[in-house]
Design a protein around this motif. Structure first.
Motif, PDB file in Angstrom:
ATOM      1  N   ASP A 195       9.610 -57.464  30.426  1.00 30.52           N
ATOM      2  CA  ASP A 195      10.344 -57.865  31.620  1.00 30.52           C
ATOM      3  C   ASP A 195      10.139 -59.360  31.845  1.00 30.52           C
ATOM      4  O   ASP A 195       9.701 -59.798  32.897  1.00 30.52           O
ATOM      5  CB  ASP A 195       9.848 -57.054  32.826  1.00 30.52           C
ATOM      6  N   GLY A 196      10.455 -60.145  30.798  1.00 30.11           N
ATOM      7  CA  GLY A 196      10.114 -61.553  30.816  1.00 30.11           C
ATOM      8  C   GLY A 196      11.080 -62.416  31.600  1.00 30.11           C
ATOM      9  O   GLY A 196      12.181 -62.012  31.959  1.00 30.11           O
ATOM     10  N   PHE A 197      10.627 -63.640  31.869  1.00 30.02           N
ATOM     11  CA  PHE A 197      11.432 -64.651  32.548  1.00 30.02           C
ATOM     12  C   PHE A 197      11.452 -65.917  31.693  1.00 30.02           C
ATOM     13  O   PHE A 197      10.523 -66.193  30.927  1.00 30.02           O
ATOM     14  CB  PHE A 197      10.829 -65.018  33.906  1.00 30.02           C
ATOM     15  N   SER A 198      12.504 -66.694  31.864  1.00 35.38           N
ATOM     16  CA  SER A 198      12.561 -68.024  31.284  1.00 35.38           C
ATOM     17  C   SER A 198      13.287 -68.918  32.277  1.00 35.38           C
ATOM     18  O   SER A 198      14.206 -68.475  32.971  1.00 35.38           O
ATOM     19  CB  SER A 198      13.304 -68.002  29.945  1.00 35.38           C
ATOM     20  N   LEU A 344      16.786 -64.985  33.497  1.00 36.38           N
ATOM     21  CA  LEU A 344      16.941 -66.432  33.400  1.00 36.38           C
ATOM     22  C   LEU A 344      16.940 -67.039  34.800  1.00 36.38           C
ATOM     23  O   LEU A 344      17.775 -66.705  35.632  1.00 36.38           O
ATOM     24  CB  LEU A 344      18.257 -66.756  32.689  1.00 36.38           C
ATOM     25  N   MET A 345      15.966 -67.916  35.067  1.00 39.20           N
ATOM     26  CA  MET A 345      15.862 -68.584  36.358  1.00 39.20           C
ATOM     27  C   MET A 345      16.390 -70.010  36.231  1.00 39.20           C
ATOM     28  O   MET A 345      15.919 -70.767  35.385  1.00 39.20           O
ATOM     29  CB  MET A 345      14.413 -68.599  36.843  1.00 39.20           C
ATOM     30  N   ALA A 406      16.885 -63.953  43.175  1.00 34.35           N
ATOM     31  CA  ALA A 406      16.513 -65.264  43.710  1.00 34.35           C
ATOM     32  C   ALA A 406      15.052 -65.570  43.457  1.00 34.35           C
ATOM     33  O   ALA A 406      14.213 -64.663  43.369  1.00 34.35           O
ATOM     34  CB  ALA A 406      16.794 -65.325  45.213  1.00 34.35           C
ATOM     35  N   LYS A 407      14.781 -66.854  43.333  1.00 31.92           N
ATOM     36  CA  LYS A 407      13.408 -67.355  43.336  1.00 31.92           C
ATOM     37  C   LYS A 407      13.270 -68.244  44.561  1.00 31.92           C
ATOM     38  O   LYS A 407      14.103 -69.140  44.787  1.00 31.92           O
ATOM     39  CB  LYS A 407      13.098 -68.155  42.065  1.00 31.92           C
TER      40      LYS A 407
END
Length: 567
Positions: A195-198, A344-345, A406-407
């Motif tokens: 459950d990764g983010f980039s 993707l952030m 959202a971040k």
């Protein structure tokens, strides 16, 4: 004990409270203080000290020293292979990784200024009096318009920014190189966790001139909506509650001579607006939908001439191609993230770029957030309009049926934004005090958490080093019945900072991530030198971490459990 030793269970008295426990800020935090605080006394530039150390020690010894100290604290390693042990170590304690290739060009302030002014101006010089190569805009330009013009005094966008990397436009080939770097990070993040983010920055993917002009267009179009709302006696209402009568709006536009009645009726169709007879800000913004040909349809009303001006059609053919390539790079990254299952952030940037960045991010969300929130927009809560922007995006996601993501951050450009507004002469976009920013952050967060309660497909990342904010989140999650296993609420902190927050959260089962910069020692030095300045401003927070570390070390020695195993 270095960073890799800060993963043990903390004593109950020092841990973050259980969800539901009350956290109260220390008394000394209750006195309002203006933002930003006065800068600390300037020491010799860190860049000079680092290069002097390199000269005295030699490259090999200097690299070793850096890896044992500052580089080793805030950077995971030199390449994707060398950072694997740290990623696996953190994952064993329930802490994920957001990879970030932390290499910056080592430009002098003069080089950065020159590069920025070239990237923010047309090759033809002036564009309708915009004079983007000038330190100051030409006479007759309104204060608000000045915000979306390049200013030589603020050409070096690194100045006053410590925790965010900065990209300067050099060429289309360089933008392609940045895209390839982001693709590698997305692939690595996909392999690091399920459950990764980039994270990506749009200023790395194209010429900033487009972002400036697009932001100007969007801001003027929104301002025109509020101008008409005031004419209809609806000034002062919340953005989401302001609704214009379409018939009255058509009459106003016709009287202004902006367009003919037939053209106006083509704008406001049942397909566009439904049958309510009213139009809100989201409907209004849909009229310049960036899914259409941007250069033809992005127009703004000129209040002096009463005409619609297609600003972006002033681009040359080459600038049109550059704009298209920027959108294509975004598309490539989003498709890759979707393919490997990485969220993707899109990072927030300066206010004069941000309206365009948010709008382009919104377009990606419409396309890719169909089944789950794959694309996350970033909201900087030190901005006065942050709450309005959050509720408008949540409402749009509800209305169109895609998944909100959202971040939330406090913001990285505070000092720079305030100084620029004062110098250039437009309204300060920043909240007046630290307490006001925290109140906006908690208000935005509370609104999003309420949405999560009723919408299992929405998600938020609480990107904060503030313990009170984390306690607030845990308390509200318990009150709303939001469980860590649902993986709707994520937490994020920078590598090497606030481990007393990250690791207890991870061990308790909450989804928590560290931003993990990596890259060769010498190429990461520009990033590290600015982090050094940031660290000089957070020493009080570091004192608390050291205190907790000593307490934990004593506890382990007394209980003969020096090495802690993850639960």
């Amino acid at each position: 004990m270095g960073r890799r030793g800060r993963t043990g269970s903390l004593p109950d008295s020092q841990r973050l409270p259980r969800p539901g426990a009350e956290g109260r800020a220390p008394e000394r935090c209750r006195t309002p203080r203006l933002l930003p605080p006065p800068p600390p006394p300037r020491l010799p530039p860190w860049e000079q000290l680092l290069h002097l150390a390199r000269k005295l020690l030699g490259q090999r010894l200097f690299n070793t020293l850096m890896k044992m100290t500052f580089y080793g604290q805030f950077v995971a390693g030199e390449d994707q292979e060398s950072i694997r042990p740290l990623i696996q170590h953190n994952r064993a304690f329930g802490v994920g990784s957001i990879l970030d290739y932390g290499v910056e060009e080592d430009l002098t302030p003069e080089e950065a200024e020159r590069t920025e002014m070239d990237g923010c101006s047309s090759g033809r010089g002036h564009v309708q009096g915009r004079g983007l190569r000038l330190a100051h805009p030409p006479p007759g330009v309104s204060k608000r318009e000045k915000q979306f013009q390049a200013h030589r005094a603020f050409g070096d966008r690194r100045d006053g920014v410590t925790s965010a990397r900065t990209y300067f436009y050099a060429s289309e080939a360089k933008c392609d190189s940045h895209m390839e770097t982001f693709l590698h990070c997305i692939e690595a993040s996909g392999g690091a966790s399920e459950d990764g983010f980039s994270a990506i920055k749009l200023t790395a993917l194209g010429r900033p001139q487009f972002l400036l002009q697009f932001s100007d267009v969007l801001t003027k179009w929104r301002r025109f909506f509020h101008h008409v709302a005031a004419e209809q006696g609806k000034a002062g209402l919340a953005a989401v509650d302001t609704k214009l009568e379409v018939a009255a709006l058509q009459e106003s536009v016709v009287k202004m001579g902006i367009a003919s009645r037939a053209e106006i009726e083509d704008w406001f169709t049942a397909e566009t607006l439904g049958v309510s007879g009213t139009l809100d800000l989201l409907d209004w913004c849909s009229l310049i939908d960036s899914r259409t040909e941007l250069s033809r349809h992005l127009v703004v009303p000129n209040m002096q001439t009463g005409r619609l001006e297609p600003l972006l059609s002033q681009f040359t053919e080459e600038e049109e191609r550059q704009m298209t390539r920027m959108l294509q790079r975004m598309d490539v990254l989003a498709k890759k993230a979707n393919q490997v299952g990485v969220r993707l952030m899109v990072d927030a940037e300066q206010t004069y770029f941000q309206p365009a960045i948010s709008r382009l991010t919104l377009e990606m969300q419409r396309r890719f957030n169909v089944e789950r929130p794959l694309i996350f927009n970033t909201f900087q809560c030190y901005l006065r309009d942050a709450y309005d922007n959050v509720i408008l995006d949540v409402e749009l996601a509800r209305r169109e049926g895609w998944c909100f993501g959202a971040k939330l951050v406090r913001g990285a450009y505070m000092a720079q934004e305030r100084a620029r507004a004062l110098e250039v002469g437009y309204e300060d976009p920043i909240n007046p005090t630290y307490e006001a920013t925290s109140a906006v952050y908690h208000r935005c967060l509370d609104y999003v958490l309420e949405e999560l309660k009723h919408n299992a497909r929405a998600a938020v990342m609480v990107a904060s080093h503030n313990e009170d904010t984390v306690r607030f989140t845990l308390r509200r999650m318990e009150e709303l019945g939001l469980h860590p296993a649902d993986r709707q609420v994520y937490f994020g902190q920078l590598l090497g900072m606030c481990d007393q927050i990250s690791f207890p959260l991870g061990q308790a089962g909450f989804p928590v991530y560290k931003y993990v910069p990596y890259g060769p020692v010498m190429e990461v030095l520009p990033y590290l030198s600015r982090r050094a300045l940031e660290n000089s401003g957070v020493m009080k927070g570091a004192q608390r971490e050291r205190q907790l570390l000593w307490q934990e070390l004593k506890r382990r020695l007394c209980t003969r459990s020096l090495f802690h195993q993850p639960a």
